[in-house]
Design an enzyme around this catalytic site. Structure first.
Site, PDB file in Angstrom:
ATOM      1  N   LYS A  38     -20.422   5.057  -9.198  1.00 15.46           N
ATOM      2  CA  LYS A  38     -19.138   4.367  -9.020  1.00 15.46           C
ATOM      3  C   LYS A  38     -18.958   3.259 -10.054  1.00 15.46           C
ATOM      4  O   LYS A  38     -17.882   3.118 -10.664  1.00 15.46           O
ATOM      5  CB  LYS A  38     -19.043   3.801  -7.610  1.00 15.46           C
ATOM      6  CG  LYS A  38     -18.925   4.867  -6.528  1.00 15.46           C
ATOM      7  CD  LYS A  38     -18.938   4.270  -5.134  1.00 15.46           C
ATOM      8  CE  LYS A  38     -18.772   5.340  -4.066  1.00 15.46           C
ATOM      9  NZ  LYS A  38     -18.830   4.797  -2.696  1.00 15.46           N
TER      10      LYS A  38
ATOM     11  N   SER B  76     -16.643   4.610   2.562  1.00 14.23           N
ATOM     12  CA  SER B  76     -17.032   3.660   1.522  1.00 14.23           C
ATOM     13  C   SER B  76     -15.832   2.878   0.975  1.00 14.23           C
ATOM     14  O   SER B  76     -16.011   1.867   0.288  1.00 14.23           O
ATOM     15  CB  SER B  76     -17.748   4.377   0.373  1.00 14.23           C
ATOM     16  OG  SER B  76     -16.884   5.293  -0.258  1.00 14.23           O
TER      17      SER B  76
END
Length: 793
Positions: free
Chosen positions: A705, A662
């Site tokens: 996040k 990611s």
């Protein structure tokens, strides 16, 4: 100048709304509390198909995560398609008169086993009372006296012949309590008295002894004749006893055959039973009466021995009693050990060794579920020694064998039974996860043949009106079942939003209903006492408290960002430095954490050096992501000439393992910035993986996040410039907390969605891709020129 505003997301795309205006209710009190199967159509159809298949091998493996309703839904589906009780039988173990180590298994219609056991107990007790009475009748005494008279006459005849030999030698034979013995006599034929024996000289006594020994040797043939007469008497007496007992035993034999003789196997057992009773008719006489009626016992020549364990053979071990079973049976085996599944044989310690009998055979859950269904947890089954082999063997053979493991463990057993196997008609449902299923399917051939149906429970379901309404009914059902306050409409909407957040998809609801149930209980517990219903604020409070109970580690990290222990820049611009985003977890709670990623470029030929990989803290997926960066840079900038550079990248202040791709796009931005010496905005954190063609790919944990970076920005001070750049595909996953949405609405925070590297570079640098490419090539040429000069020298 690059326009980054067009990539900003509107607040409508940042959250999920669960509007219930189309459902008319004020609270769950108005909703019928019915427990339905929610959104698992694929798994439901698979289970229903497997339950209705009659052929061998169509047992079911129910796969899915814990909390998705695997157990409860499976039980619910089974209750709808339960077999009728025509396949359910009573089972009993009885004594094997031909081989006492192999008990016989008998089956009966439901309820007949209990009656058979009672009839057998009653008949044996009656025989114990009635048989002694038969042997005390005048008719029996008459026939017995005839045999006795014949025996006495024959014995007396033989004794007379013996005395004819003994008297000339000074002896005669008499019957005493010690049996038949020879005694010395005088001239008148009377036994010598003590005075007469005392007057004998030592020589006379010696001669008398020697003569007595010779007489005993000469009389052996006559003694054998007496024993033969006794044996003949015993045979005739036994035959008389059997003939007398046959009439009474025959009456009960006909009674049992009329009631239970339809089954050939039961009929054979009844015949063997009655024959054995007749053969052992003397055992039914009481010892006192036996001794009184048997003169030979008084002579010391014969005598019965009582056996307290003898009558155990006529018992009936009713293993399975289904007299109260009216429909298909469902057994949930929570502890599938070998003995709990297949049954066991209990042993008793007698004089230091273990003994048993067929009455000590105990049923297992396979016996109890026979004719119906058994549900077993796959992990528990495989964790217990011998259990999987036992289940597999039973399903393959269609029989349940009860075997002791004592020999395998090395125990001393003096009585080792081998009960006859019982026919098995059962549907097995294993419940486990996909990992166990894949392991069994790949490495266990028998599993593939025995469990042909796989029902896979999903962790998420579609967010449609039907499933939403079923969840509302679930809430109503929980409130009623556990006597909780009902939830008002606002509270229900918040529960649904929580469900969507767990699923990580705006168009999905979580199928982990245990989390929903937990939230119901916790929200009700936090509701005010004087409040009639659980409200939205109560649900919000429960969610916040759950987060507070688990976010100690997150708060510790935030404190370190605040006091400067963890270094991060959220303002200004820097070359070769960028803020990446990662997800961390502690148990059921996960949260986002920003991390500084730096890249340093210098001349060389090593390409991109992953520092985490060099120190063995990088996972394989992260390594793959870094290698993709080399592919992207090589295709874009190294088609004509080699790159001739070395670039090292690392996660600063990271002291644990790194995995996942990611951050690959984030690392690529840092590398390009380091090569081109173009500064990157530090107020924007980045997440997203990248392909070799520069496409931005979706990642997981997007909400955590974004919220993690927002919390750090809030700690250090929001200035309206901070934000997060994310893959455009993850827009459907955005279900951000209200605080973040409000900050975006007020212009304090921004979220950008992009689809390729070019767009990301434009947002981070404010330059177009043409401008960036020009600077990258310029710097690469400098490195190449330096490298060429070195070669010329």
């Amino acid at each position: 100048m690059f326009n980054s505003d067009k990539f900003k997301l509107d607040i409508e795309k940042l959250k999920c709304t669960c509007d219930l205006d189309n459902i008319e209710f004020k609270s769950t009190e108005d909703i019928e509390p019915v427990r339905d199967i929610i959104g698992q159509d694929r798994a439901v159809k698979a289970i229903e198909f497997g339950l209705n298949m009659k052929q061998k091998g169509y047992n079911i493996y129910v796969a899915g995560s814990s909390g998705t309703g695997r157990n409860s839904y499976t039980n619910m589906l089974i209750s709808k398609v339960k077999k009728n009780n025509k396949n359910i039988k009573d089972w009993a173990y009885v004594y094997n008169f031909k081989n006492n180590n192999e008990p016989i298994a008998l089956s009966f219609e439901c309820g007949q086993g209990k009656l058979f056991k009672k009839d057998m107990e009653d008949i044996i007790e009656k025989l114990k009372l009635e048989i002694p009475k038969i042997f005390s009748t005048k008719e029996y005494e008459y026939h017995n006296r005839l045999l006795m008279t014949e025996l006495e006459s024959n014995i007396q005849y033989i004794i007379d012949k013996l005395n004819g030999i003994a008297k000339p030698r000074g002896f005669k034979f008499e019957v005493t309590e010690r049996g038949l013995i020879s005694v010395p006599i005088n001239s008148d034929g009377d036994m010598l008295g003590e005075a007469e024996i005392g007057n004998l000289t030592p020589q006379q006594i010696k001669d008398l002894r020697e003569e007595g020994l010779k007489l005993n040797q000469d009389s052996k043939e006559y003694i054998n004749e007496i024993k033969l007469c006794e044996d003949q008497y015993k045979e005739k007496l036994d035959e008389l006893d059997k003939n007398v007992g046959k009439s009474l035993v025959g009456f009960y034999e006909r009674y049992l055959l009329e009631r239970y003789g339809e089954c050939k196997k039961v009929k054979e057992y009844i015949n063997d039973l009655c024959d054995d009773i007749v053969q052992n008719i003397s055992k039914f006489k009481t010892s006192g009466e036996e001794n009184n009626q048997n003169p030979m016992a008084l002579l010391g020549l014969m005598g019965p021995k009582s056996d307290a364990k003898f009558f155990v053979r006529y018992g009936v071990n009713l293993l399975i009693d289904n007299s109260e079973c009216t429909e298909g049976k469902v057994i949930n085996e929570n502890n599938p050990t070998y003995y709990n599944l297949a049954g066991s044989i209990d042993y008793k310690n007698e004089i230091g060794s273990l003994t048993t009998s067929f009455m000590e055979i105990k049923p297992g859950s396979l016996h109890k579920a026979n004719g119906g269904f058994i549900i077993i947890n796959a992990k528990d089954l495989l964790s217990s020694p011998f259990s999987w082999e036992c289940l597999k063997r039973s399903l393959k053979t269609g029989k349940i064998s009860i075997e002791s493991l004592n020999k395998q463990y090395g125990y001393l057993v003096t009585s080792n039974l081998k009960p006859e196997p019982i026919d098995l008609d059962i549907k097995v449902i294993l419940i486990g996860d996909n990992y166990i299923y894949n392991i069994l399917y790949s490495y266990e051939e028998d599993f593939r043949n025995l469990f042909k149906i796989m029902a896979d429970f999903d962790v998420e379901i579609n967010k449609n009106n039907e499933n939403i309404y079923k969840i509302i009914k679930l809430i109503s059902n929980q409130c009623k079942e556990y006597n909780l306050k009902h939830f008002d409409k606002g509270a229900v909407e918040r529960v649904l939003q929580y469900s969507v957040r767990i699923s990580d998809d705006k168009e999905k609801l979580t199928a982990k209903f245990n989390k929903i149930v937990d939230l119901i209980f916790e929200s009700e517990a936090l509701s005010k006492i004087d409040s009639k219903y659980v409200t939205k604020s109560d649900v919000e409070k429960a969610i916040n408290q759950k987060r507070y109970r688990n976010n100690k580690y997150e708060e510790k990290l935030n404190e370190m960002f605040q006091d400067g222990t963890l270094l991060i820049d959220i303002d200004g611009e820097k070359v070769g430095q960028i803020n990446g985003l990662a997800v961390m977890g502690t148990g059921e709670y996960s949260f986002g954490k920003p991390s500084k990623i730096t890249a340093s470029t210098y001349k060389g030929r090593s390409g991109i050096i992953n520092i985490e990989r060099e120190i063995k803290q990088s996972g394989s997926i992260h390594d793959k992501g870094v290698l993709i960066l080399t592919g992207y840079l090589g295709e874009r900038y190294g088609k004509e000439k080699p790159l001739s550079i070395s670039t090292s990248i690392t996660f600063e202040q990271n002291y644990c393992g790194v995995d996942g791709d990611s951050a690959s796009s984030t690392e690529l931005y840092a590398v390009i910035s380091s090569i081109s010496k173009i500064p990157i905005k530090q107020n924007i954190a980045v997440t997203g993986s990248v392909s070799q063609k520069g496409e931005i790919q979706p990642i997981g944990g997007i909400n955590e996040k974004i919220e993690g970076f927002f919390d750090v920005c809030k700690i250090k001070g929001l200035n309206g410039k901070q934000g997060v750049m994310m893959p455009i595909q993850n827009i459907k996953n955005l279900i951000l907390k209200d605080e973040v949405v409000e900050a975006v609405k007020n212009g304090q925070f921004s979220i950008y969605a992009i689809s390729n590297i070019e767009e990301g570079l434009g947002i981070l640098t404010g330059l177009t891709i043409e401008e960036i490419d020009k600077k990258v090539i310029e710097q690469l040429n400098i490195y190449r020129k330096s490298d060429d000069d070195k070669k010329d020298k």
